[in-house]
Design an enzyme around this catalytic site. Structure first.
Site, mmCIF file in Angstrom:
data_model
loop_
_atom_site.group_PDB
_atom_site.id
_atom_site.type_symbol
_atom_site.label_atom_id
_atom_site.label_comp_id
_atom_site.label_asym_id
_atom_site.label_seq_id
_atom_site.Cartn_x
_atom_site.Cartn_y
_atom_site.Cartn_z
ATOM 1 N N TYR A 60 0.047 7.300 -17.199
ATOM 2 C CA TYR A 60 0.601 6.119 -16.559
ATOM 3 C C TYR A 60 -0.315 5.563 -15.469
ATOM 4 O O TYR A 60 -0.158 4.410 -15.055
ATOM 5 C CB TYR A 60 1.969 6.417 -15.931
ATOM 6 C CG TYR A 60 3.044 6.855 -16.883
ATOM 7 C CD1 TYR A 60 2.884 6.764 -18.274
ATOM 8 C CD2 TYR A 60 4.244 7.382 -16.408
ATOM 9 C CE1 TYR A 60 3.881 7.186 -19.135
ATOM 10 C CE2 TYR A 60 5.251 7.785 -17.266
ATOM 11 C CZ TYR A 60 5.059 7.700 -18.629
ATOM 12 O OH TYR A 60 6.055 8.121 -19.480
ATOM 13 N N HIS A 116 2.300 15.359 -23.629
ATOM 14 C CA HIS A 116 2.864 14.014 -23.773
ATOM 15 C C HIS A 116 3.123 13.616 -25.231
ATOM 16 O O HIS A 116 4.122 12.963 -25.524
ATOM 17 C CB HIS A 116 1.930 13.002 -23.111
ATOM 18 C CG HIS A 116 2.619 11.756 -22.664
ATOM 19 N ND1 HIS A 116 2.116 10.947 -21.683
ATOM 20 C CD2 HIS A 116 3.778 11.169 -23.052
ATOM 21 C CE1 HIS A 116 2.932 9.920 -21.487
ATOM 22 N NE2 HIS A 116 3.936 10.033 -22.316
ATOM 23 N N ILE A 234 16.003 8.610 -18.150
ATOM 24 C CA ILE A 234 15.105 8.187 -17.069
ATOM 25 C C ILE A 234 14.812 6.691 -17.167
ATOM 26 O O ILE A 234 13.684 6.289 -17.479
ATOM 27 C CB ILE A 234 13.796 9.007 -17.080
ATOM 28 C CG1 ILE A 234 13.217 9.114 -18.513
ATOM 29 C CG2 ILE A 234 14.020 10.395 -16.491
ATOM 30 C CD1 ILE A 234 11.819 9.720 -18.563
ATOM 31 N N LYS A 236 13.641 3.067 -16.377
ATOM 32 C CA LYS A 236 12.578 2.560 -15.511
ATOM 33 C C LYS A 236 12.971 1.206 -14.951
ATOM 34 O O LYS A 236 13.496 0.351 -15.665
ATOM 35 C CB LYS A 236 11.278 2.453 -16.304
ATOM 36 C CG LYS A 236 10.132 1.748 -15.557
ATOM 37 C CD LYS A 236 9.960 0.312 -15.989
ATOM 38 C CE LYS A 236 8.815 -0.363 -15.250
ATOM 39 N NZ LYS A 236 8.674 -1.787 -15.634
ATOM 40 N N VAL A 238 11.575 -1.509 -11.410
ATOM 41 C CA VAL A 238 10.928 -1.691 -10.114
ATOM 42 C C VAL A 238 11.770 -2.625 -9.236
ATOM 43 O O VAL A 238 11.348 -3.000 -8.150
ATOM 44 C CB VAL A 238 9.500 -2.251 -10.262
ATOM 45 C CG1 VAL A 238 8.612 -1.247 -10.992
ATOM 46 C CG2 VAL A 238 9.492 -3.605 -10.983
ATOM 47 N N ASN A 246 21.586 1.362 -11.927
ATOM 48 C CA ASN A 246 21.386 2.440 -12.903
ATOM 49 C C ASN A 246 21.928 3.768 -12.404
ATOM 50 O O ASN A 246 22.261 4.650 -13.208
ATOM 51 C CB ASN A 246 19.904 2.585 -13.231
ATOM 52 C CG ASN A 246 19.363 1.453 -14.088
ATOM 53 O OD1 ASN A 246 20.132 0.729 -14.734
ATOM 54 N ND2 ASN A 246 18.050 1.293 -14.097
#
Length: 268
Positions: A60, A116, A234, A236, A238, A246
């Site tokens: 990332y 990953h 999880i 995501k 911003v 959430n």
């Protein structure tokens, strides 16, 4: 095993127990495609409003921003569950990659280190042995994989006698796979889902009906659906308001019939 929080309406929420003795919160903040100051601010805000589970990865390119937010949050390191991941194209230099991740994150250990993707589509038990060695040395509390099939997990177990603590895979109502979930649990593997909204049609009639009945949003229904199945999720974001929304999924529960209806939602 899933353990309820003492405050069912607040963070960090319910957890799943892992082999290393720790607990992974079922709800965390994903940071895929979060970059620079946006990543820093989102992680910092999440920690300030009560999140205690942050997911990142070497691939990332934001471990430094996650680490900066962890340091600036004032939350004790031991109170935050941190995951990072080993890129499949760097598995031959695994331990150096982890050392770099720890340096960027500003911590002496992570709570979970994942392979990953299966390197070149292969399980690679030799790489798994490096991850287990890092666990034995205390650089990661638990070891896991991401995007592995049950057959690939079995290959790791056959070679080393140790199953991954977690398998992080795409998960959404349209991707619900009861057999995979059962197979994982039989092997003691916690399923962690990512991209919960990407494959979900938020205008689906079932989601909208259930959301109206509980006075919540379709997104909150999807997240609550993960929790009802004991699947780590999880999401995501911003955006501060979305990060908070959430997390606001502990004040209601889905009925078994509602869970079954969400299970049956078709792909978007």
């Amino acid at each position: 095993m899933t353990t309820p929080t003492s405050d069912p309406t607040g963070l960090p929420g319910p957890t799943a127990t892992l082999p290393g003795g720790g607990s992974i919160p079922l709800l965390g903040l994903g940071t895929w495609q979060s970059e620079g100051d946006d990543c820093y601010r989102s992680v910092l805000h999440a920690l300030q409003v009560g999140y205690r589970h942050i997911d990142t990865a070497t691939g990332y390119g934001n471990e430094d921003q996650v680490g900066r937010a962890l340091a600036d949050s004032g939350v004790p390191r031991e109170d935050v569950f941190v995951t990072t991941k080993l890129p499949p194209d760097q598995v031959d230099d695994a331990r150096a990659v982890l050392a770099r991740s720890l340096d960027l994150l500003g911590t002496s250990y992570v709570d979970l280190w994942l392979i990953h993707w299966p390197p070149n589509g292969e399980a690679r038990p030799d790489v798994w042995e490096h991850v287990l060695a890092a666990r034995a040395e205390g650089q990661t509390r638990d070891a896991g994989v991401s995007n592995y099939s049950t057959a690939q997990v079995d290959e790791l177990v056959s070679a080393t006698g140790t199953a991954p603590a977690v398998n992080q895979v795409p998960w959404a109502p349209a991707l619900h796979d009861a057999q995979f979930l059962a197979e994982s649990r039989e092997r003691g593997v916690v399923v962690e889902g990512y991209s919960p909204f990407k494959k979900t049609d938020m205008s689906d009639a079932v989601l909208r009906e259930i959301a109206r009945g509980h006075g919540v949003t379709p997104q909150q229904v999807v997240l609550r659906w993960h929790l009802e199945h004991g699947v780590v999720v999880i999401p995501k974001s911003v955006t501060p308001e979305r990060i908070e929304a959430n997390a606001d999924v502990f004040g209601f529960a889905l009925t078994p019939d509602e869970v079954r209806r969400v299970d049956g939602i078709a792909p978007a």
